[in-house]
Design an enzyme around this catalytic site. Structure first.
Site, mmCIF file in Angstrom:
data_model
loop_
_atom_site.group_PDB
_atom_site.id
_atom_site.type_symbol
_atom_site.label_atom_id
_atom_site.label_comp_id
_atom_site.label_asym_id
_atom_site.label_seq_id
_atom_site.Cartn_x
_atom_site.Cartn_y
_atom_site.Cartn_z
ATOM 1 C CD GLU A 99 -2.949 -1.290 2.244
ATOM 2 O OE1 GLU A 99 -2.711 -0.774 3.336
ATOM 3 O OE2 GLU A 99 -4.036 -1.821 1.941
ATOM 4 C CG ASP A 145 -7.580 -5.396 4.962
ATOM 5 O OD1 ASP A 145 -7.078 -5.735 6.045
ATOM 6 O OD2 ASP A 145 -7.597 -4.227 4.541
ATOM 7 C CD GLU A 163 -9.838 -1.260 8.072
ATOM 8 O OE1 GLU A 163 -8.919 -1.898 8.620
ATOM 9 O OE2 GLU A 163 -9.710 -0.704 6.973
HETATM 10 C C1 GCU Z 1 -6.049 -2.183 5.810
HETATM 11 C C2 GCU Z 1 -6.383 -0.875 6.432
HETATM 12 C C3 GCU Z 1 -5.231 0.065 6.391
HETATM 13 C C4 GCU Z 1 -3.998 -0.603 6.983
HETATM 14 C C5 GCU Z 1 -3.735 -1.913 6.284
HETATM 15 C C6 GCU Z 1 -2.621 -2.719 6.909
HETATM 16 O O1 GCU Z 1 -5.884 -2.045 4.432
HETATM 17 O O2 GCU Z 1 -7.495 -0.308 5.795
HETATM 18 O O3 GCU Z 1 -5.576 1.205 7.118
HETATM 19 O O4 GCU Z 1 -2.895 0.216 6.866
HETATM 20 O O5 GCU Z 1 -4.877 -2.694 6.357
HETATM 21 O O6 GCU Z 1 -2.926 -3.712 7.550
HETATM 22 O O7 GCU Z 1 -1.459 -2.399 6.765
#
Ligand code: GCU
Length: 671
Positions: free
Chosen positions: A278, A357, A385
């Site tokens: 990400e 996730d 979440e």
């Molecule tokens: C999910 C979450 C993110 C987080 C990511 C992770 O995608 O929405 O906010 O950073 O998980 O586990 O690194």
């Protein structure tokens, strides 16, 4: 209860001179008068007299040398069965003595909390014979806190640690937090977000004072401090212009930096790293593998006994929704499986419970058990979440039990996930549990009062994943609300059914993701359908689901060991609850339940809303029985939950009614 146990409880001898022994005494002094009666007097002795003796093994043996009474019980104390952090609590009738002992003061601390739990539940102390060792060495919580005080995916206020890039003023709250975590057996805490940005990167540099202060507090409760580290730290904190793990300058930089940290915090735990995920930097930038990246940092930690916890949440988040070959679910396995055997002994791979996730329903990540020569850690999400954000009630222990009990078949039948991550299957010691925590600076820690049960249950499961969900839940209810039978029955129902209720009114049959993008609360059927995140339901007018079979789909089903692979591969064998995760089927497909998929969608959504109303009914009955503030807190949230559930029901039902053109058999209101 007090009458029966008062004499015992008012004669306690606590041995030990460490910071942990001081914490033990403090806990007893605070807790006992509160639990028992206002006029209850605690008679502390740091010399052994009689009644309750709290002392580590070596001290018990020393006392025995001068006491006939103690030496007479020694043969019946199973010291040999105690691990480093375990404890024994045992009542000896003849001597009228309750002994609490352990191999270490850390074990004693856990034992004291266990004893307090017994008292809170009003269990008879004269019956006690309890030996408990934690099944997992690592019992960790991850904070996703940022230094400005915000929390990524936090639903209970701001950070308890940071404000405006400084530590908060009220360090007492951090101490209370440490006490709370120790009481459920947590022994490791990473204290900043895995997405490490500019300010947080400085925690290993000019902001280390903040870490020292927190570590000093946590240490008194046996909790080791870890940091999430920015993989590209040398580029931010020095003039080095690369983070290539094979570059000598980079390697040296990490070694020196890590040594500096250990100079300040000799018992520092190590780093948690989110790399190549990400948008985070990682070894892929330099054409290196994740083993190269992890080992480089692990090497820096090694001389100090530190651990490097490397997350497997690595996937392509720039996918084109038109591309049906790429499958995000495959990513952890595809990225890591072949690296088995290449990681250093102090590297732990932290793997999310599911391949996507933290959805309300997902299969279990097939990587568990697939890397026999690599230390694995299970990652769960306590913060809700995707499961209601602590507005909706969603008690997750039943979900986690499904995860930990899932049979991977890695070493044939009966190789559940819990036996992989406790290190017993492959004889490993650097393994365990980690989870993203759900607390913030809200007065009740978790926003939704009942969300505390998720944190409690996580700790108890990390200590012993063999505990049943019912046992954990009953424990929490009793120690939180007391002995009332009606409270027990109502709350048991509310908590234990809440996960399936949440699943009912949200996304059906394992499909997931029909949430609002970004913040992830509330319904949005197509919210992620045309995005780059790899999260699609592929619904058209005929059917829904993602074909992940080997025969005709993405091949994900084939990542499991044979027994599971065969189960998931075909529509006939795949369990209903995950059908749409693994297969694309027509709305008219008949489930094992005898219903068609479309009728299941309608039924579960109507049922989900009805069940939320039942939750409200259960709770309303308790108005006179629970504290009024708690009552209001939960009541208000149940109202929000009902609004949310109604919106989910109506949008999901309407969407699929319109797109399939198939009516509800029962002709209920669909818009
Ligand atoms: C999910 C979450 C993110 C987080 C990511 C992770 O995608 O929405 O906010 O950073 O998980 O586990 O690194």
């Amino acid at each position: 209860y007090l009458n029966k146990n008062e004499e015992l409880l008012s004669n306690i001898s606590v041995y030990g001179k460490t910071n942990l022994s001081a914490s033990i005494k403090e806990e007893l002094k605070r807790a006992l008068p509160k639990f028992l009666a206002a006029d209850f007097k605690l008679n502390f002795k740091d010399r052994y007299q009689n009644k309750i003796l709290i002392a580590a093994e070596t001290e018990v043996k020393e006392i025995a040398a001068g006491s006939k009474e103690i030496s007479s019980i020694l043969n019946n104390v199973e010291f040999g069965e105690l691990d480093e952090e375990g404890y024994l609590i045992k009542y000896f009738k003849e001597q009228d003595l309750l002994l609490l002992t352990a191999a270490s003061d850390q074990g004693l601390l856990y034992g004291v909390f266990a004893l307090l739990r017994e008292i809170q539940q009003e269990n008879d102390l004269l019956e006690l014979d309890l030996l408990s060792n934690p099944k997992n060495n690592l019992r960790m919580l991850n904070h996703w806190d940022n230094l400005d005080g915000s929390i990524e995916r936090g639903y209970a206020g701001k950070s308890i640690f940071y404000k405006d890039n400084q530590l908060v003023n009220d360090l007492k709250r951090i101490r209370d937090y440490a006490r709370m975590l120790a009481s459920i057996g947590i022994n490791a805490l990473s204290i900043n977000n895995v997405n490490v940005s500019y300010q947080e990167t400085r925690l290993i540099d000019d902001k280390i004072e903040m870490v020292i202060t927190i570590a000093d507090i946590l240490r008194d409760y046996g909790i080791t401090t870890y940091l999430s580290a920015n993989y590209a730290s040398p580029m931010q904190l020095s003039s080095i212009d690369t983070a290539d793990p094979l570059d000598e300058k980079v390697r040296l930089w990490w070694k020196e930096k890590t040594a500096e940290i250990y100079d300040e915090i000799p018992d520092f735990g190590g780093f948690v790293v989110k790399a190549d995920s990400e948008g985070r930097p990682g070894p892929f930038t330099y054409g290196r593998s994740h083993a190269d990246g992890a080992n480089m940092m692990a090497e820096a930690l090694e001389p100090h006994g530190g651990l490097l916890i490397w997350r497997c949440f690595v996937y392509n988040c720039q996918q084109d929704w038109r591309d049906k070959e790429t499958d995000r679910a495959r990513a952890a396995y595809d990225n890591f499986k072949d690296l088995d055997g290449q990681f250093k002994e102090n590297v732990l791979l932290q793997i999310k419970n599911g391949p996507m996730d933290f959805q309300v329903r997902e299969p279990i990540t097939p990587l568990f058990g697939a890397m026999p020569e690599t230390n694995q850690v299970l990652e769960l999400q306590v913060t809700q979440e995707y499961t209601g954000q602590q507005k909706d009630l969603c008690y997750l222990i039943p979900q986690w039990k499904k995860v930990t009990d899932f049979d991977t078949y890695a070493e044939g039948e009966n190789t559940p996930v819990k036996r992989i991550v406790d290190g017993s299957t492959y004889n490993q010691k650097n393994t365990g549990f980690a989870a993203v925590v759900n607390v913030g600076n809200d007065q009740n820690w978790t926003g939704h009062h009942l969300a505390q049960a998720n944190l409690y249950g996580y700790g108890r499961l990390a200590w012993n994943p063999d505990l049943s969900a019912v046992k954990i839940t009953e424990e929490w209810i009793k120690i939180t609300f007391g002995q009332d039978q009606e409270v027990m029955e109502s709350l048991l129902r509310m908590l234990l059914y809440s996960w399936s209720i949440y699943e009912d009114y949200t996304s059906p049959l394992g499909i997931g993701w029909m949430v609002n993008p970004g913040h992830h609360y509330g319904v949005n059927v197509n919210g992620y359908e045309y995005s780059r995140w790899g999260t699609y339901h592929r619904a058209d007018h005929e059917g829904i689901g993602v074909d992940r079979s080997v025969a005709t789909g993405t091949g994900y089903a084939g990542q499991y060991f044979k027994e599971n692979a065969e189960k998931y591969e075909t529509i006939e064998n795949c369990p209903d609850e995950l059908l749409l995760f693994f297969h694309h089927v027509p709305y008219t497909h008949e489930l094992d339940s005898g219903k068609t998929v479309i009728q299941h969608i309608y039924d579960s959504h109507f049922r989900g809303v009805a069940a939320v109303k039942e939750l409200q009914g259960h709770w309303e009955k308790l108005e006179e029985k629970v504290d009024s503030e708690i009552f209001e807190n939960v009541n208000k949230r149940l109202k929000m939950q009902l609004d949310n559930a109604v919106e989910w029901r109506d949008q999901v039902n309407t969407y699929f009614h319109r797109i399939s053109g198939i009516d509800d058999k029962f002709d209920r209101k669909i818009y």
